[in-house]
Design an enzyme around this catalytic site. Structure first.
Site, PDB file in Angstrom:
ATOM      1  N   LYS A   1      -1.683  -2.703   8.013  1.00 36.58           N
ATOM      2  CA  LYS A   1      -2.836  -2.280   8.798  1.00 36.58           C
ATOM      3  C   LYS A   1      -2.865  -3.013  10.133  1.00 36.58           C
ATOM      4  CE  LYS A   1      -6.057  -0.909   5.127  1.00 36.58           C
ATOM      5  NZ  LYS A   1      -7.381  -1.161   4.536  1.00 36.58           N
TER       6      LYS A   1
ATOM      7  N   HIS B   1      -2.766   2.176  -5.652  1.00 36.39           N
ATOM      8  CA  HIS B   1      -3.576   0.986  -5.390  1.00 36.39           C
ATOM      9  C   HIS B   1      -3.811   0.183  -6.669  1.00 36.39           C
ATOM     10  CE1 HIS B   1      -5.076  -0.364  -1.573  1.00 36.39           C
ATOM     11  NE2 HIS B   1      -6.101  -0.936  -2.155  1.00 36.39           N
TER      12      HIS B   1
ATOM     13  N   HIS C   1      -3.822  -9.278   3.656  1.00 37.59           N
ATOM     14  CA  HIS C   1      -5.259  -9.294   3.913  1.00 37.59           C
ATOM     15  C   HIS C   1      -5.575 -10.200   5.098  1.00 37.59           C
ATOM     16  CE1 HIS C   1      -6.409  -8.093  -0.476  1.00 37.59           C
ATOM     17  NE2 HIS C   1      -6.136  -7.060   0.277  1.00 37.59           N
TER      18      HIS C   1
ATOM     19  N   ARG D   1      -1.123  -2.174  -6.885  1.00 37.71           N
ATOM     20  CA  ARG D   1      -1.406  -3.273  -5.955  1.00 37.71           C
ATOM     21  C   ARG D   1      -2.375  -4.269  -6.593  1.00 37.71           C
ATOM     22  NH1 ARG D   1      -1.379  -4.622  -0.425  1.00 37.71           N
ATOM     23  NH2 ARG D   1      -3.382  -5.159   0.521  1.00 37.71           N
TER      24      ARG D   1
ATOM     25  N   ARG E   1       0.850  -1.191   0.000  1.00 40.60           N
ATOM     26  CA  ARG E   1       0.000   0.000   0.000  1.00 40.60           C
ATOM     27  C   ARG E   1       0.890   1.245   0.000  1.00 40.60           C
ATOM     28  NH1 ARG E   1      -1.909  -3.594   3.982  1.00 40.60           N
ATOM     29  NH2 ARG E   1      -4.021  -4.410   3.612  1.00 40.60           N
TER      30      ARG E   1
ATOM     31  N   TYR F   1      -9.747 -10.537  -6.599  1.00 41.83           N
ATOM     32  CA  TYR F   1      -8.732 -10.543  -7.646  1.00 41.83           C
ATOM     33  C   TYR F   1      -8.764 -11.800  -8.508  1.00 41.83           C
ATOM     34  CZ  TYR F   1      -6.718  -6.689  -5.012  1.00 41.83           C
ATOM     35  OH  TYR F   1      -6.525  -5.496  -4.367  1.00 41.83           O
TER      36      TYR F   1
END
Length: 302
Positions: A173, A246, A272, A249, A149, A281
């Site tokens: 995150k 992004h 994730h 990404r 990110r 995806y």
């Protein structure tokens, strides 16, 4: 109103310390709380426990009247559900009025990505004899090689790059940590930039920093700075598509899956928490479908 500021601040600390929420999550959750409490003030409600499902539905109607997207409404419901769960734990309320509210179904959009030919143009626009060109090349190679990110990229320091085993250490995150491998193209671009271009940029500043990516004044790049660099590279490459960090990404994940990578591995690389997030995806490009068809169908070739 019922010590709003007190609970606003304590909830923020709860998100930071106990939930390890990302700065962006905290920022938007607190904004959502401000919107909700402005609504309660308008309705003349002065206590948290005065809010029931009927009040919640009136609040939701006001959001829809503002033509907010379903995604925005969903986020506000999630924020307030979490807030009231916190209030329950603190014995401020007995019931969470948001617990029975269903999140509106969001549009399932297929992420945009770049084709290899489009990427090639981006990789060819930088002047590698100049410090900024070396930095830009290292930046785009790393973004595509790792799928990180923009916030993760901005936080990188020199020690996060391990040239011996070819990995980058990333804090994502919720302060979740992961190691991501990178390939030869990114390795060459990073080594060139760190040994040459970065030193030239750092010399323009009077301060020392371990930040990996620097701007033209020799200080650490910001998120916006990274986006501005990509926008200029797109313009220089004469691409008609919109490219943002992004999208690189998305491209990283799409290309891996199209070439046979398994979903769990891609999930780990992207950082994730849930596999369902990675599953967006699993779409395939027309070119990939054609390759599979031509390779597999008995009557596709002579």
């Amino acid at each position: 109103m019922n010590n709003f500021r007190q609970y606003w601040q304590s909830f923020k600390e709860y998100l930071q310390i106990e939930k390890n929420a990302s700065p962006y999550t905290i920022k938007y959750y607190m904004q959502d709380l401000e919107v909700f409490f402005s609504f309660l003030h308008t309705e003349g409600l002065t206590r948290f426990c005065d809010v029931d499902e009927r009040i919640v539905r009136v609040f939701l109607n006001t959001l829809y009247d503002q033509r907010l997207s379903r995604k925005s409404v969903s986020r506000k419901i999630s924020a307030l559900r979490t807030f009231y769960k916190y209030l329950e734990r603190e014995d401020v309320v007995d019931v969470n009025p948001f617990s029975a509210i269903r999140l509106p179904k969001t549009e399932s959009k297929i992420p945009g990505f770049l084709y290899e030919k489009e990427l090639e143009k981006l990789f060819e626009v930088s002047d590698l004899t100049q410090p900024l060109g070396q930095r830009n090349q290292a930046l785009i190679e790393l973004l595509y090689a790792t799928g990180i990110r923009v916030s993760e990229c901005r936080q990188l320091i020199l020690d996060n790059i391990d040239f011996y085993i070819g990995t980058v250490f990333v804090q994502g995150k919720g302060r979740k940590e992961r190691y991501i491998p990178y390939g030869k193209f990114a390795e060459i671009a990073l080594e060139t930039y760190i040994q040459d271009g970065r030193k030239a940029l750092l010399a323009k500043s009077n301060q020392q920093t371990n930040a990996l990516f620097l701007n033209n004044r020799g200080v650490p790049l910001t998120d916006r700075g990274i986006r501005d660099i990509l926008n200029k590279m797109v313009k220089d490459a004469a691409l008609t598509v919109h490219v943002h960090p992004h999208k690189l990404r998305h491209t990283f994940a799409t290309h891996l899956l199209n070439e046979g990578a398994d979903l769990r591995s891609v999930q780990e690389l992207l950082g994730h928490e849930n596999l369902s997030t990675t599953q967006i995806y699993t779409h395939v490009t027309k070119d990939h479908l054609r390759r599979v068809y031509m390779r597999s169908h008995p009557r596709a070739n002579d």
